[in-house]
Write a protein that holds these residues in place. Structure first.
Motif, short mmCIF file in Angstrom:
data_model
loop_
_atom_site.label_atom_id
_atom_site.label_comp_id
_atom_site.label_asym_id
_atom_site.label_seq_id
_atom_site.Cartn_x
_atom_site.Cartn_y
_atom_site.Cartn_z
N LEU A 61 51.27 3.33 -60.77
CA LEU A 61 51.66 2.05 -61.37
C LEU A 61 51.93 2.14 -62.87
O LEU A 61 52.90 1.56 -63.35
N PRO A 62 51.11 2.86 -63.66
CA PRO A 62 51.46 3.01 -65.08
C PRO A 62 52.78 3.74 -65.28
O PRO A 62 53.55 3.41 -66.19
N ALA A 63 53.06 4.73 -64.42
CA ALA A 63 54.33 5.45 -64.53
C ALA A 63 55.50 4.54 -64.17
O ALA A 63 56.57 4.59 -64.80
N LEU A 64 55.30 3.68 -63.17
CA LEU A 64 56.34 2.72 -62.79
C LEU A 64 56.59 1.74 -63.94
O LEU A 64 57.74 1.41 -64.24
N GLU A 65 55.53 1.31 -64.58
CA GLU A 65 55.66 0.39 -65.73
C GLU A 65 56.47 1.04 -66.85
O GLU A 65 57.37 0.42 -67.42
N ILE A 66 56.15 2.27 -67.18
CA ILE A 66 56.87 2.99 -68.24
C ILE A 66 58.35 3.11 -67.89
O ILE A 66 59.23 2.91 -68.73
N PHE A 67 58.62 3.43 -66.63
CA PHE A 67 60.01 3.56 -66.18
C PHE A 67 60.76 2.25 -66.33
O PHE A 67 61.86 2.20 -66.89
N ASN A 108 45.43 6.89 -56.57
CA ASN A 108 46.89 6.99 -56.50
C ASN A 108 47.55 5.87 -57.30
O ASN A 108 48.50 6.09 -58.05
N ALA A 109 47.04 4.63 -57.13
CA ALA A 109 47.59 3.50 -57.86
C ALA A 109 47.44 3.70 -59.36
O ALA A 109 48.32 3.33 -60.15
N GLY A 110 46.32 4.31 -59.77
CA GLY A 110 46.07 4.54 -61.18
C GLY A 110 47.05 5.50 -61.82
O GLY A 110 47.26 5.47 -63.04
N LEU A 111 47.68 6.35 -61.02
CA LEU A 111 48.69 7.26 -61.53
C LEU A 111 50.10 6.68 -61.40
O LEU A 111 50.91 6.77 -62.32
N CYS A 153 64.20 2.48 -50.12
CA CYS A 153 62.85 2.13 -50.52
C CYS A 153 62.55 0.68 -50.17
O CYS A 153 63.46 -0.15 -50.14
N PRO A 154 61.30 0.33 -49.92
CA PRO A 154 60.94 -1.04 -49.60
C PRO A 154 60.95 -1.92 -50.83
O PRO A 154 61.04 -1.44 -51.96
N HIS A 155 60.85 -3.22 -50.62
CA HIS A 155 60.81 -4.17 -51.70
C HIS A 155 59.56 -4.00 -52.54
O HIS A 155 58.61 -3.34 -52.16
N SER A 156 59.56 -4.67 -53.71
CA SER A 156 58.40 -4.58 -54.58
C SER A 156 57.15 -5.12 -53.90
O SER A 156 56.04 -4.75 -54.26
N SER A 157 57.33 -6.01 -52.91
CA SER A 157 56.16 -6.53 -52.19
C SER A 157 55.42 -5.41 -51.49
O SER A 157 54.19 -5.45 -51.34
N LYS A 158 56.14 -4.38 -51.04
CA LYS A 158 55.50 -3.23 -50.39
C LYS A 158 54.66 -2.46 -51.40
O LYS A 158 53.59 -1.94 -51.07
N ILE A 159 55.15 -2.37 -52.62
CA ILE A 159 54.40 -1.67 -53.66
C ILE A 159 53.17 -2.49 -54.05
O ILE A 159 52.06 -1.96 -54.13
N ARG A 160 53.35 -3.80 -54.26
CA ARG A 160 52.22 -4.63 -54.66
C ARG A 160 51.13 -4.67 -53.59
O ARG A 160 49.94 -4.71 -53.90
N GLY A 161 51.56 -4.68 -52.32
CA GLY A 161 50.59 -4.78 -51.23
C GLY A 161 50.14 -3.45 -50.67
O GLY A 161 49.30 -3.41 -49.77
N GLY A 162 50.71 -2.35 -51.18
CA GLY A 162 50.36 -1.04 -50.64
C GLY A 162 50.68 -0.94 -49.16
O GLY A 162 49.87 -0.47 -48.36
N GLN A 163 51.89 -1.36 -48.79
CA GLN A 163 52.28 -1.41 -47.38
C GLN A 163 53.32 -0.34 -47.06
O GLN A 163 54.00 0.17 -47.94
N PHE A 221 54.32 2.88 -48.89
CA PHE A 221 53.51 2.80 -50.10
C PHE A 221 52.05 2.50 -49.78
O PHE A 221 51.29 2.06 -50.64
N GLY A 222 51.65 2.76 -48.53
CA GLY A 222 50.26 2.55 -48.14
C GLY A 222 49.29 3.40 -48.94
O GLY A 222 48.12 3.04 -49.10
N TRP A 223 49.77 4.53 -49.44
CA TRP A 223 48.91 5.42 -50.24
C TRP A 223 48.46 4.78 -51.55
O TRP A 223 47.52 5.24 -52.19
N LEU A 224 49.12 3.65 -51.95
CA LEU A 224 48.72 2.97 -53.19
C LEU A 224 47.41 2.19 -53.01
O LEU A 224 46.85 1.71 -54.00
N LYS A 225 46.94 2.05 -51.79
CA LYS A 225 45.66 1.38 -51.58
C LYS A 225 44.50 2.23 -52.09
O LYS A 225 43.39 1.72 -52.29
N ARG A 226 44.76 3.51 -52.29
CA ARG A 226 43.74 4.38 -52.87
C ARG A 226 43.81 4.23 -54.39
O ARG A 226 44.84 4.49 -55.01
N PRO A 227 42.73 3.78 -55.02
CA PRO A 227 42.74 3.51 -56.47
C PRO A 227 43.22 4.68 -57.31
O PRO A 227 43.91 4.49 -58.31
#
Length: 240
Positions: free
Chosen positions: A60-66, A55-58, A34-44, A47-53
């Motif tokens: 990122l909260p799950a990642l936080e809980i984990f 997807n990120a809305g589902l 998996c890429p670094h957290s920078s890939k997640i934060r930047g949707g790169q 993890f490019g699919w995280l640029k869609r709100p």
């Protein structure tokens, strides 16, 4: 070493490394690359699919809980680079490397925490380059040979450790791990909000770590934080 792939409905194929016998003896076996957290934060990248709100809305909260469910204590030494240069340039002809200062502070405070809890400290770090990796190992050797390297008159308030203390509390030399190791990824995901919290204490991921008691400061009294808590150095403004 065999190469296998997992399939993620959004990420697509995620390569996984396994040992040749697939027996789990390889410490990096079955670890997704998996890429670094920078890939997640930047949707790169994957993890490019995280640029869609939506997807990120589902995700990122799950990642936080984990992350908040994991048994860890966050410790950091965060140094503002410009503040460091401004503060020490006039006092010293030759500036220390910031990485050396951060390592010495963090190694000492982690060793204190381990000792206070009747444990030994083993240090792992993310591999970045041959020169940088050798430097980290050298920093540790110097601590075990000479003890705390800071000015004794100004650092005495922090109850610095001696060379003997480092020998007693730390197991072996620091060992590097690649970014493919899951715990390195997790550490990076936790470290970023801790660092950003030095500039913005209202940053939500930092607040969540603090509210969940995941930071070392949450386990210490105010007096103990001075000598064993997270350290934010050379900031122009005080962190809340």
């Amino acid at each position: 070493m065999a190469q296998r792939e997992l399939w993620h409905p959004e990420c697509g194929r995620v390569p996984v490394r396994r040992s040749a016998d697939d027996g789990g003896n390889d410490p990096q076996a079955a670890t997704p690359q998996c890429p670094h957290s920078s890939k997640i934060r930047g949707g790169q990248g994957k993890f490019g699919w995280l640029k869609r709100p939506e997807n990120a809305g589902l995700f990122l909260p799950a990642l936080e809980i984990f992350l908040l469910s994991l048994p860890f204590v966050g410790m950091a030494c965060v140094i503002d680079r410009q503040g460091y240069v401004t503060r020490y340039r006039e006092r010293h002809h030759r500036l220390w490397y910031i990485c050396k200062m951060a390592f010495c502070v963090l190694a000492e405070r982690a060793a204190k925490f381990a000792d206070d809890n009747g444990r030994k400290l083993e240090i792992f770090f993310e591999r970045s380059g041959n020169k940088e990796d050798r430097s980290i190992i050298q920093y540790m050797r110097e601590l075990e040979r000479e003890g705390n390297p800071f000015n004794q008159q100004t650092s005495g308030v922090y109850t610095p450790l001696s060379a003997e203390d480092y020998h007693r509390n730390i197991l072996g030399e620091p060992r590097w791990k690649t970014k493919e190791v899951a715990m390195i990824q997790i550490a990076d995901l936790v470290l970023y909000p801790m660092a950003k919290g030095g500039y913005d204490s209202s940053y939500n991921p930092y607040r969540k770590l603090k509210e969940s008691g995941k930071l070392i400061d949450c386990l210490l009294t105010e007096d103990q934080i001075l000598v064993g808590g997270n350290q934010y150095s050379c900031f122009d403004t005080q962190k809340d």
